[in-house]
Scaffold this motif. Structure first.
Motif, PDB file in Angstrom:
ATOM      1  N   ALA A 113       1.700 -18.290  28.578  1.00 27.20           N
ATOM      2  CA  ALA A 113       2.107 -19.361  27.856  1.00 27.20           C
ATOM      3  C   ALA A 113       2.634 -20.348  29.002  1.00 27.20           C
ATOM      4  CB  ALA A 113       3.104 -19.427  26.655  1.00 27.20           C
ATOM      5  N   HIS A 114       3.620 -19.687  29.876  1.00 27.24           N
ATOM      6  CA  HIS A 114       4.302 -20.802  30.729  1.00 27.24           C
ATOM      7  C   HIS A 114       3.365 -21.001  32.188  1.00 27.24           C
ATOM      8  CE1 HIS A 114       5.420 -16.797  32.213  1.00 27.24           C
ATOM      9  NE2 HIS A 114       5.970 -17.357  33.443  1.00 27.24           N
ATOM     10  N   ILE A 115       2.455 -20.395  32.190  1.00 26.90           N
ATOM     11  CA  ILE A 115       1.484 -20.259  33.471  1.00 26.90           C
ATOM     12  C   ILE A 115       0.363 -21.067  33.177  1.00 26.90           C
ATOM     13  CG2 ILE A 115       0.536 -19.386  35.688  1.00 26.90           C
ATOM     14  CD1 ILE A 115       2.879 -17.160  35.281  1.00 26.90           C
ATOM     15  N   CYS A 116      -0.766 -20.085  32.841  1.00 26.51           N
ATOM     16  CA  CYS A 116      -2.084 -20.773  32.662  1.00 26.51           C
ATOM     17  C   CYS A 116      -2.167 -21.503  31.301  1.00 26.51           C
ATOM     18  CB  CYS A 116      -3.063 -19.652  32.911  1.00 26.51           C
ATOM     19  SG  CYS A 116      -3.069 -18.899  34.202  1.00 26.51           S
ATOM     20  N   VAL A 117      -1.707 -21.245  30.430  1.00 25.74           N
ATOM     21  CA  VAL A 117      -1.726 -22.079  29.077  1.00 25.74           C
ATOM     22  C   VAL A 117      -1.073 -23.490  29.203  1.00 25.74           C
ATOM     23  CG1 VAL A 117      -1.052 -22.070  26.739  1.00 25.74           C
ATOM     24  CG2 VAL A 117      -2.009 -19.923  27.568  1.00 25.74           C
ATOM     25  N   TYR A 118      -0.091 -23.328  29.925  1.00 28.92           N
ATOM     26  CA  TYR A 118       0.966 -24.580  30.260  1.00 28.92           C
ATOM     27  C   TYR A 118       0.182 -25.402  31.007  1.00 28.92           C
ATOM     28  CZ  TYR A 118       4.621 -27.808  31.917  1.00 28.92           C
ATOM     29  OH  TYR A 118       5.145 -28.819  32.317  1.00 28.92           O
ATOM     30  N   GLN A 119      -0.401 -24.908  32.299  1.00 27.66           N
ATOM     31  CA  GLN A 119      -1.035 -25.917  32.978  1.00 27.66           C
ATOM     32  C   GLN A 119      -2.285 -26.428  32.614  1.00 27.66           C
ATOM     33  OE1 GLN A 119      -0.912 -24.676  37.204  1.00 27.66           O
ATOM     34  NE2 GLN A 119       0.893 -23.685  37.192  1.00 27.66           N
ATOM     35  N   THR A 120      -3.063 -25.296  31.940  1.00 24.17           N
ATOM     36  CA  THR A 120      -4.469 -25.890  31.053  1.00 24.17           C
ATOM     37  C   THR A 120      -4.054 -26.962  30.115  1.00 24.17           C
ATOM     38  OG1 THR A 120      -5.282 -23.829  31.746  1.00 24.17           O
ATOM     39  CG2 THR A 120      -6.410 -25.236  30.023  1.00 24.17           C
ATOM     40  N   ALA A 121      -2.918 -26.912  29.455  1.00 24.34           N
ATOM     41  CA  ALA A 121      -2.624 -28.108  28.435  1.00 24.34           C
ATOM     42  C   ALA A 121      -2.372 -29.346  29.089  1.00 24.34           C
ATOM     43  CB  ALA A 121      -1.569 -27.440  27.460  1.00 24.34           C
ATOM     44  N   CYS A 122      -1.675 -29.175  30.306  1.00 18.57           N
ATOM     45  CA  CYS A 122      -1.284 -30.452  30.983  1.00 18.57           C
ATOM     46  C   CYS A 122      -2.372 -30.896  31.598  1.00 18.57           C
ATOM     47  CB  CYS A 122      -0.056 -30.245  32.051  1.00 18.57           C
ATOM     48  SG  CYS A 122       1.532 -29.837  31.400  1.00 18.57           S
ATOM     49  N   GLY A 123      -3.426 -30.099  32.169  1.00 15.48           N
ATOM     50  CA  GLY A 123      -4.679 -30.502  32.464  1.00 15.48           C
ATOM     51  C   GLY A 123      -5.506 -31.348  31.303  1.00 15.48           C
ATOM     52  N   ALA A 124      -5.300 -30.714  30.347  1.00 14.27           N
ATOM     53  CA  ALA A 124      -6.115 -31.245  28.979  1.00 14.27           C
ATOM     54  C   ALA A 124      -5.855 -32.627  28.601  1.00 14.27           C
ATOM     55  CB  ALA A 124      -6.197 -30.250  27.972  1.00 14.27           C
ATOM     56  N   LEU A 125      -4.221 -32.788  28.620  1.00 14.84           N
ATOM     57  CA  LEU A 125      -3.552 -34.017  28.377  1.00 14.84           C
ATOM     58  C   LEU A 125      -3.951 -34.999  29.121  1.00 14.84           C
ATOM     59  CD1 LEU A 125      -0.040 -32.490  27.201  1.00 14.84           C
ATOM     60  CD2 LEU A 125      -1.667 -33.728  25.603  1.00 14.84           C
ATOM     61  N   ARG A 126      -3.708 -34.759  30.539  1.00 18.35           N
ATOM     62  CA  ARG A 126      -4.284 -35.531  31.641  1.00 18.35           C
ATOM     63  C   ARG A 126      -5.538 -36.133  31.659  1.00 18.35           C
ATOM     64  NH1 ARG A 126      -0.827 -32.436  34.767  1.00 18.35           N
ATOM     65  NH2 ARG A 126      -2.673 -31.127  35.475  1.00 18.35           N
ATOM     66  N   ALA A 127      -6.488 -35.110  31.131  1.00 14.80           N
ATOM     67  CA  ALA A 127      -7.940 -35.618  30.885  1.00 14.80           C
ATOM     68  C   ALA A 127      -8.343 -36.390  29.534  1.00 14.80           C
ATOM     69  CB  ALA A 127      -8.771 -34.257  30.891  1.00 14.80           C
ATOM     70  N   GLY A 128      -7.200 -36.742  28.803  1.00 16.49           N
ATOM     71  CA  GLY A 128      -7.473 -37.346  27.485  1.00 16.49           C
ATOM     72  C   GLY A 128      -7.936 -36.538  26.253  1.00 16.49           C
ATOM     73  N   TYR A 129      -7.767 -35.179  26.384  1.00 14.14           N
ATOM     74  CA  TYR A 129      -8.056 -34.400  25.362  1.00 14.14           C
ATOM     75  C   TYR A 129      -6.887 -34.334  24.253  1.00 14.14           C
ATOM     76  CZ  TYR A 129     -12.249 -32.528  27.659  1.00 14.14           C
ATOM     77  OH  TYR A 129     -13.182 -32.025  28.107  1.00 14.14           O
ATOM     78  N   ARG A 130      -6.998 -34.402  22.980  1.00 17.40           N
ATOM     79  CA  ARG A 130      -5.955 -34.135  22.220  1.00 17.40           C
ATOM     80  C   ARG A 130      -5.732 -32.559  22.356  1.00 17.40           C
ATOM     81  NH1 ARG A 130      -6.180 -34.460  15.419  1.00 17.40           N
ATOM     82  NH2 ARG A 130      -4.175 -33.785  14.933  1.00 17.40           N
ATOM     83  N   THR A 131      -4.443 -32.127  22.437  1.00 14.12           N
ATOM     84  CA  THR A 131      -4.403 -30.644  22.963  1.00 14.12           C
ATOM     85  C   THR A 131      -3.465 -30.079  21.941  1.00 14.12           C
ATOM     86  OG1 THR A 131      -4.424 -31.475  25.249  1.00 14.12           O
ATOM     87  CG2 THR A 131      -3.494 -29.345  24.900  1.00 14.12           C
ATOM     88  N   TRP A 132      -3.957 -29.039  21.254  1.00 15.26           N
ATOM     89  CA  TRP A 132      -3.057 -28.065  20.360  1.00 15.26           C
ATOM     90  C   TRP A 132      -2.942 -26.642  21.048  1.00 15.26           C
ATOM     91  CZ3 TRP A 132      -1.339 -26.607  15.613  1.00 15.26           C
ATOM     92  CH2 TRP A 132      -1.168 -27.527  14.776  1.00 15.26           C
ATOM     93  N   VAL A 133      -1.699 -26.360  20.968  1.00 13.56           N
ATOM     94  CA  VAL A 133      -1.486 -24.907  21.516  1.00 13.56           C
ATOM     95  C   VAL A 133      -1.020 -24.107  20.238  1.00 13.56           C
ATOM     96  CG1 VAL A 133      -0.024 -23.626  22.982  1.00 13.56           C
ATOM     97  CG2 VAL A 133      -0.730 -26.032  23.701  1.00 13.56           C
ATOM     98  N   THR A 134      -1.603 -22.959  20.149  1.00 11.26           N
ATOM     99  CA  THR A 134      -1.301 -22.205  19.077  1.00 11.26           C
ATOM    100  C   THR A 134       0.022 -21.272  19.280  1.00 11.26           C
ATOM    101  OG1 THR A 134      -3.148 -20.647  19.937  1.00 11.26           O
ATOM    102  CG2 THR A 134      -3.802 -22.220  17.917  1.00 11.26           C
ATOM    103  N   SER A 135       1.018 -21.572  18.747  1.00 10.49           N
ATOM    104  CA  SER A 135       2.231 -21.023  19.053  1.00 10.49           C
ATOM    105  C   SER A 135       2.298 -19.541  18.670  1.00 10.49           C
ATOM    106  CB  SER A 135       3.360 -21.438  18.096  1.00 10.49           C
ATOM    107  OG  SER A 135       3.107 -21.586  16.833  1.00 10.49           O
TER     108      SER A 135
END
Length: 187
Positions: A113-135
């Motif tokens: 969660a704090h490495i690949c999921v986190y960095q991928t989510a940040c990348g998705a947000l930067r790319a303009g995707y609506r980003t959902w992370v399933t807790s």
């Protein structure tokens, strides 16, 4: 208007399953929960014929997917990566570019969660995707790191919530063929 109030629209969603690999998942806090909820989401997306992309992180070192997910993901595009942000990997970007243009929402599951999921989510947000992370379908080796990642992602604009919230939002109503197909898995 708050875009977080807009419901998930199935035709605009893609599930991204990040690195649920055998050697990594052995060390993940609540790995069984992550695997179970990831499988639920994969089943939902497959039932609704929605796109799923999976990744592995250095497969040579961390091994294949956990057996519970390997069969479910057998027909799923699965680039191997070294990057922690999956969107920084050219093969992952190519898979995203193949999606219909209306797909603007990424739903993320996996580890850590704090490495690949986190960095991928940040990348998705930067790319303009609506980003959902399933807790309940992400975690880390240390539960404090997973909690910190989810809190930070929520502050950065990602939507954070449990898998069933995503599934029921995608299904929209009871009685549909997709709902009936998913019901045995949701009980």
């Amino acid at each position: 208007m708050n875009p977080h109030l807009d419901p998930l629209l199935a035709e605009r969603c893609c599930l991204m399953v990040i690195d649920p690999q055998e050697r990594l998942m052995q060390a993940i806090h609540k790995a069984d929960r992550v695997t179970r909820n990831t499988a639920l989401l994969v089943r939902c997306f497959q039932t609704m014929k929605l796109p799923v992309i999976a990744t592995t992180q250095y497969k040579k070192g961390l091994g294949p997917f956990v057996p519970e997910l390997a069969e479910l993901l057998a027909a799923t595009p699965c680039p191997d990566k070294l990057e922690f942000n999956a969107l920084a990997n050219p093969a992952v970007r190519a898979e995203l570019d193949r999606l219909p243009k209306k797909v603007d929402t990424l739903i993320l599951t996996g580890a850590e969660a704090h490495i690949c999921v986190y960095q991928t989510a940040c990348g998705a947000l930067r790319a303009g995707y609506r980003t959902w992370v399933t807790s309940d379908a992400v975690s880390s080796r240390d539960k404090k790191n997973a909690k910190a990642a989810l809190q930070r992602l929520a502050l950065l604009g990602a939507e954070v919530g449990p898998s069933e919230m995503v599934i029921y939002e995608l299904l929209q109503r009871a009685g549909s063929p997709a709902f009936k197909a998913m019901l045995p898995h949701l009980k």
